[in-house]
Design a protein around this motif. Structure first.
Motif, PDB file in Angstrom:
ATOM      1  N   ASP A  10       0.807  -1.222   0.000  1.00  0.00           N
ATOM      2  CA  ASP A  10       0.000   0.000   0.000  1.00  0.00           C
ATOM      3  C   ASP A  10       0.840   1.272   0.000  1.00  0.00           C
ATOM      4  O   ASP A  10       0.329   2.369  -0.152  1.00  0.00           O
ATOM      5  CB  ASP A  10      -0.968   0.005   1.190  1.00  0.00           C
ATOM      6  N   SER A  11       2.153   1.124   0.224  1.00  0.00           N
ATOM      7  CA  SER A  11       3.036   2.289   0.223  1.00  0.00           C
ATOM      8  C   SER A  11       4.467   1.795   0.099  1.00  0.00           C
ATOM      9  O   SER A  11       4.722   0.590   0.260  1.00  0.00           O
ATOM     10  CB  SER A  11       2.871   3.099   1.514  1.00  0.00           C
ATOM     11  N   ALA A  12       5.374   2.718  -0.166  1.00  0.00           N
ATOM     12  CA  ALA A  12       6.772   2.312  -0.368  1.00  0.00           C
ATOM     13  C   ALA A  12       7.687   3.423   0.113  1.00  0.00           C
ATOM     14  O   ALA A  12       7.280   4.589   0.200  1.00  0.00           O
ATOM     15  CB  ALA A  12       7.026   2.014  -1.841  1.00  0.00           C
ATOM     16  N   GLY A  13       8.929   3.036   0.414  1.00  0.00           N
ATOM     17  CA  GLY A  13       9.879   4.053   0.861  1.00  0.00           C
ATOM     18  C   GLY A  13      11.306   3.554   0.795  1.00  0.00           C
ATOM     19  O   GLY A  13      11.560   2.345   0.672  1.00  0.00           O
ATOM     20  N   VAL A  14      12.226   4.504   0.857  1.00  0.00           N
ATOM     21  CA  VAL A  14      13.654   4.173   0.817  1.00  0.00           C
ATOM     22  C   VAL A  14      14.396   5.036   1.845  1.00  0.00           C
ATOM     23  O   VAL A  14      13.940   6.136   2.181  1.00  0.00           O
ATOM     24  CB  VAL A  14      14.275   4.424  -0.581  1.00  0.00           C
ATOM     25  N   ALA A  15      15.517   4.526   2.331  1.00  0.00           N
ATOM     26  CA  ALA A  15      16.406   5.314   3.200  1.00  0.00           C
ATOM     27  C   ALA A  15      17.821   5.165   2.669  1.00  0.00           C
ATOM     28  O   ALA A  15      18.242   4.064   2.309  1.00  0.00           O
ATOM     29  CB  ALA A  15      16.338   4.819   4.638  1.00  0.00           C
ATOM     30  N   PHE A  16      18.527   6.277   2.613  1.00  0.00           N
ATOM     31  CA  PHE A  16      19.896   6.307   2.095  1.00  0.00           C
ATOM     32  C   PHE A  16      20.835   6.878   3.142  1.00  0.00           C
ATOM     33  O   PHE A  16      20.447   7.788   3.870  1.00  0.00           O
ATOM     34  CB  PHE A  16      19.998   7.252   0.892  1.00  0.00           C
ATOM     35  N   VAL A  17      22.059   6.361   3.138  1.00  0.00           N
ATOM     36  CA  VAL A  17      23.116   7.029   3.889  1.00  0.00           C
ATOM     37  C   VAL A  17      23.682   8.103   2.978  1.00  0.00           C
ATOM     38  O   VAL A  17      24.001   7.832   1.821  1.00  0.00           O
ATOM     39  CB  VAL A  17      24.259   6.053   4.259  1.00  0.00           C
ATOM     40  N   ARG A  18      23.743   9.312   3.466  1.00  0.00           N
ATOM     41  CA  ARG A  18      24.377  10.382   2.685  1.00  0.00           C
ATOM     42  C   ARG A  18      25.319  11.136   3.601  1.00  0.00           C
ATOM     43  O   ARG A  18      25.342  10.883   4.810  1.00  0.00           O
ATOM     44  CB  ARG A  18      23.336  11.311   2.089  1.00  0.00           C
ATOM     45  N   GLN A  19      26.087  12.047   3.032  1.00  0.00           N
ATOM     46  CA  GLN A  19      27.078  12.744   3.841  1.00  0.00           C
ATOM     47  C   GLN A  19      26.387  13.440   5.022  1.00  0.00           C
ATOM     48  O   GLN A  19      25.434  14.197   4.817  1.00  0.00           O
ATOM     49  CB  GLN A  19      27.802  13.777   2.992  1.00  0.00           C
ATOM     50  N   GLY A  20      26.837  13.113   6.214  1.00  0.00           N
ATOM     51  CA  GLY A  20      26.319  13.813   7.388  1.00  0.00           C
ATOM     52  C   GLY A  20      24.995  13.317   7.912  1.00  0.00           C
ATOM     53  O   GLY A  20      24.408  13.921   8.789  1.00  0.00           O
ATOM     54  N   GLY A  21      24.459  12.217   7.396  1.00  0.00           N
ATOM     55  CA  GLY A  21      23.195  11.734   7.952  1.00  0.00           C
ATOM     56  C   GLY A  21      22.462  10.786   7.037  1.00  0.00           C
ATOM     57  O   GLY A  21      23.036  10.228   6.102  1.00  0.00           O
ATOM     58  N   LEU A  22      21.188  10.618   7.313  1.00  0.00           N
ATOM     59  CA  LEU A  22      20.353   9.712   6.531  1.00  0.00           C
ATOM     60  C   LEU A  22      19.292  10.528   5.805  1.00  0.00           C
ATOM     61  O   LEU A  22      18.962  11.627   6.234  1.00  0.00           O
ATOM     62  CB  LEU A  22      19.650   8.701   7.453  1.00  0.00           C
TER      63      LEU A  22
END
Ligand code: GLU
Length: 218
Positions: free
Chosen positions: A30-42
């Motif tokens: 019913d929904s979707a999402g992503v999380a990334f590591v990037r410089q200085g945080g998420l």
């Protein structure tokens, strides 16, 4: 229970995640999402509805350089399908992001304890409680992997978990109990997924996690 895919390696993680999530669409969500590591945080991006809605959001602010990331398709069990209840869930400090397939049976008691400690919640899900509890244990003991062990002893229920932490930008953490989760090993890259169809294009070197196992991929 719905879909999990995670990547750590040298490639653009966004492409790997979106491809993997497409392969998991057949399970319904019913929904979707992503999380990334990037410089200085998420960075977490989530959208109710089909993957196209998530892709549209990502197109507005692409994360082309992230190489450690995880994605989720949700089938709501606790809380309505909306952007706020979609995974990944941030911890209070936004230092940790977590995705989960399954149901945490004792989430109400855990949530009450965390509320008393001053934690606030941005969703109605059982999953956010897991992210916040890990944040609490990590801030309490200062050792992320000790905090993971404490977490897995505290939660009751069924779970496949994917976790990233800004303090460990090249690590992808996975844990399972009564919900499928597997690891994929590539050349200079590693994967997690809830279903082999999400990985088959990338590797045939696969290990199915057992109940109670914790994996740290780098
Ligand atoms: N219980 C979690 C939720 O409702 C996870 C559902 C799932 O397995 O997709 O958000």
């Amino acid at each position: 229970m719905c879909g999990i895919v995670g990547y750590v390696g040298k490639r653009n993680a966004q492409d790997v995640l979106l491809d993997g999530l497409e392969k998991l669409e057949y399970r319904g969500y019913d929904s979707a999402g992503v999380a990334f590591v990037r410089q200085g945080g998420l960075r977490v991006v989530r959208a109710k509805g089909k993957l196209a809605a998530l892709e549209e959001k990502l197109a507005q602010e692409p994360v082309s350089t992230a190489t450690c990331a995880m994605g989720h398709t949700r089938w709501a069990t606790h809380g309505v399908p909306n952007d706020a209840n979609a995974h990944p869930h941030y911890s209070e400090s936004e230092n940790i992001a977590l995705i989960h397939n399954g149901i945490i049976e004792n989430f109400i008691a855990l949530k009450e304890e965390l509320l008393q400690k001053g934690y606030t919640f941005r969703s109605e899900t059982d999953t956010e409680v897991v992210a916040q509890l890990l944040d609490y244990y990590y801030s309490d003991c200062g050792d992320f992997f000790e905090a993971m062990n404490r977490l897995l002893h505290a939660v009751d229920g069924a779970y496949a978990l994917g976790i990233i932490c800004a303090d460990y930008p090249d690590r992808l953490v996975a844990a399972r109990k009564d919900a499928p989760l597997l690891l994929g090993f590539g050349d200079g890259e590693n994967f997690i997924a809830s279903d082999v169809t999400a990985l088959i294009r990338h590797t045939r070197d696969i290990a199915y996690m057992d109940d109670g196992e914790l994996a740290i991929l780098s």
